[in-house]
Design an enzyme around this catalytic site. Structure first.
Site: not given
Ligand code: BES
Ligand code: MN
Ligand code: ZN
Length: 498
Positions: A278, A352
């Site tokens: 990230k 997931r």
């Molecule tokens: N924990 C995150 C989701 C999230 C992101 C929650 C920002 C709250 C704020 C999750 O694990 C994630 O990183 N999801 C990705 C999925 C994508 C790579 C398909 C996302 O939402 O960017």
């Molecule tokens: Mn994630």
């Protein structure tokens, strides 16, 4: 904070009641509420309104002292807005105004004499719950990890709610306190730094809850997870030095043979994204990626306290998502517990991957319904903002009923969710050339394809998924976990228990 309910009447009048402070409402058009009128023998309250010292607008407040013919040392006037209809928002603002004043008053006890029965479209139970919630919120502290804690002991600690002391209201108060206690556990776990609140810490919290409320708690370790062939869950833990924990917590308050409700909570105690790292800004907020797990534990605290007559099982896969030389790579293919192979195209779509094995594990309980709770997608925040959690199920008669039940619980608890679509068209976005499923479905409908991914693992029971990415915590100056959706979940379970 100590709460009790007391009914005041002609014999036991609010005016005669001895207390440090009595809180009464006034309206915008200079009208007094019934309780304010009962304290106005001297005319001081109507004079304050007339002079414009208090507007009566929601959130306004005025403290008066030593009123004639009033037993309480202080009278706190709070604005209730329009006298035509007392809105939810005005009622809550009035309680918040009182709560704010309470933190600095030099007395220990107060009577809250607001119109609990008159909130438009809401019952007394709702008013009791939102009062307790707002008051407890005002004394909630986040300084557990500061070297200097707020040790102030001033402020109101004993609060009497002036409404009918009947069984329904007493039950409402007990439920309100249990829900707030549950939310506080969820908030504390969410707010704790991720070097403290790791998978082992979550497991220990579950064990402590087990001791306190008589839940049976089992924590599966890596070896056992390998034996269960949880290849998807384990792939997420590869980059982490922290051992994964798979927590199973049981409250068997119903008949032994009754099918349980299973709550599955995402317990990523820190989500760096893994190799699909990230960006740096705000990455600290990914300590909240265990709020699904936290809300399951918070809900267990609430139902334990209420000793709910229902079988409820909590399942929490907990681990960190870290990059390292051993971490899972984009393109890796893993085999989930149910035999499906998954091509991991983005290691940041890890929620997931841990949930799917937990959902397969849940089959063994022959559940009445399985509800998973997860900070699953940023896309859900884009879709619904910070007000509604996303609710996803299959779209058939049984699932419509389950969705309606959850939506209604959310409305009742002022912890709302909004239903989103699922279905074959979205599921097709998860096709992979090399495995049974890909773990991402592209940007369009990102929260929906995430739900559809999970759906593939839930076909043997009734299932709902709640995406709390937008509702579990607040960013900015008020940064902190919210305790959602403990009110929704607990209310749902209370109603199920009948
Ligand atoms: N924990 C995150 C989701 C999230 C992101 C929650 C920002 C709250 C704020 C999750 O694990 C994630 O990183 N999801 C990705 C999925 C994508 C790579 C398909 C996302 O939402 O960017
Ligand atoms: Mn994630
Ligand atoms: Zn995550």
């Amino acid at each position: 904070m100590d709460f009790s309910i007391k009914a005041y009447d002609a014999k036991n009048s609010i005016a005669a009641a001895k207390s440090g402070c009595v809180v009464v409402g006034v309206f915008e058009n200079k009208k007094l509420s019934a309780a304010a009128d009962a304290l106005d023998a001297s005319g001081a309250i109507s004079a304050a309104l007339k002079s414009g010292d208090i507007s009566g607008k929601p959130g306004s407040a005025l403290l008066l002292r030593g009123l004639d013919k009033v037993g309480a040392a202080r009278v706190l006037l709070v604005g209730l807005g329009s006298a035509d209809a007392l809105s939810e928002k005005a009622f809550t603002s009035a309680v918040q105004a009182a709560a704010k004043a309470f933190t600095t008053l030099g007395c220990n006890d107060a009577v809250l004499a607001l119109p609990f029965d008159d909130v438009k479209g809401r019952d007394t139970a709702w008013a009791i719950r939102s009062a307790v919630q707002a008051l407890r919120e005002s004394v909630f502290r986040t300084d557990g990890q500061k070297s200097k804690k707020d040790t102030s002991t001033s402020g109101v600690r004993k609060i009497t709610l002036a409404c009918a002391a009947n069984a329904a209201n007493k039950t409402a108060l007990a439920q309100a306190i249990a829900i707030v206690n549950g939310m506080e556990l969820t908030k504390e776990l969410g707010n704790l730094s991720p070097n403290v609140a790791n998978p082992t810490y979550l497991a220990n919290t579950a064990k402590k809850l087990g001791k306190d409320y008589g839940f049976s708690v089992e924590v599966l370790e890596r070896k056992q997870l390998e034996a269960l062939k949880m290849g998807s869950f384990l792939s997420v833990t590869n980059g982490s030095e922290q051992p994964p924990k798979f927590i199973v917590i049981k409250h068997m308050g119903g008949k032994p043979k009754d099918a349980p409700v299973v709550l599955v909570g995402k317990g990523i105690t820190f989500d760096t994204g893994g190799i699909s790292l990230k960006p740096g800004p705000s990455m600290d907020e990914m300590k909240y990626d265990m709020c699904g797990a936290g809300s399951v534990l918070g809900t267990f605290r609430a139902i334990g306290e209420l000793n709910l007559k229902l079988n409820v099982i909590g399942v929490i896969p907990a681990c960190e998502n870290m990059p390292s030389g051993r971490a899972t790579k984009p393109g890796d293919i893993v085999t989930a517990m149910n035999g499906l192979t998954i091509e991991i195209l983005n290691t940041d779509a890890e929620g997931r991957l841990i949930l799917c094995d937990a959902l397969t594990y849940a089959e063994r309980f022959k559940p009445a319904a399985v509800i998973d709770i997860a900070t699953l997608t940023g896309a859900c925040v884009i879709a619904l903002g910070n007000h509604n959690s996303g609710l996803f199920t299959r779209h058939d008669e049984d699932h419509d009923a389950l969705a309606d039940e959850l939506l209604a619980a959310g409305k009742q608890a002022s912890d709302t969710a909004w239903r989103m679509p699922t279905g074959e068209l979205y599921n097709e976005q998860l096709k992979s050339n090399f495995a049974d499923l890909a773990n991402i479905g592209g940007q369009p409908g990102g929260s929906i394809t995430a739900a559809c991914f999970l759906e593939n693992f839930t076909r043997s029971y009734k299932w709902a998924h709640i995406d709390i990415a937008g509702t579990a915590w607040k960013s900015g100056a008020a940064k902190g976990a919210t305790g959602r959706p403990v009110p929704l979940l607990t209310t749902f379970l209370i109603k199920r228990a009948g």
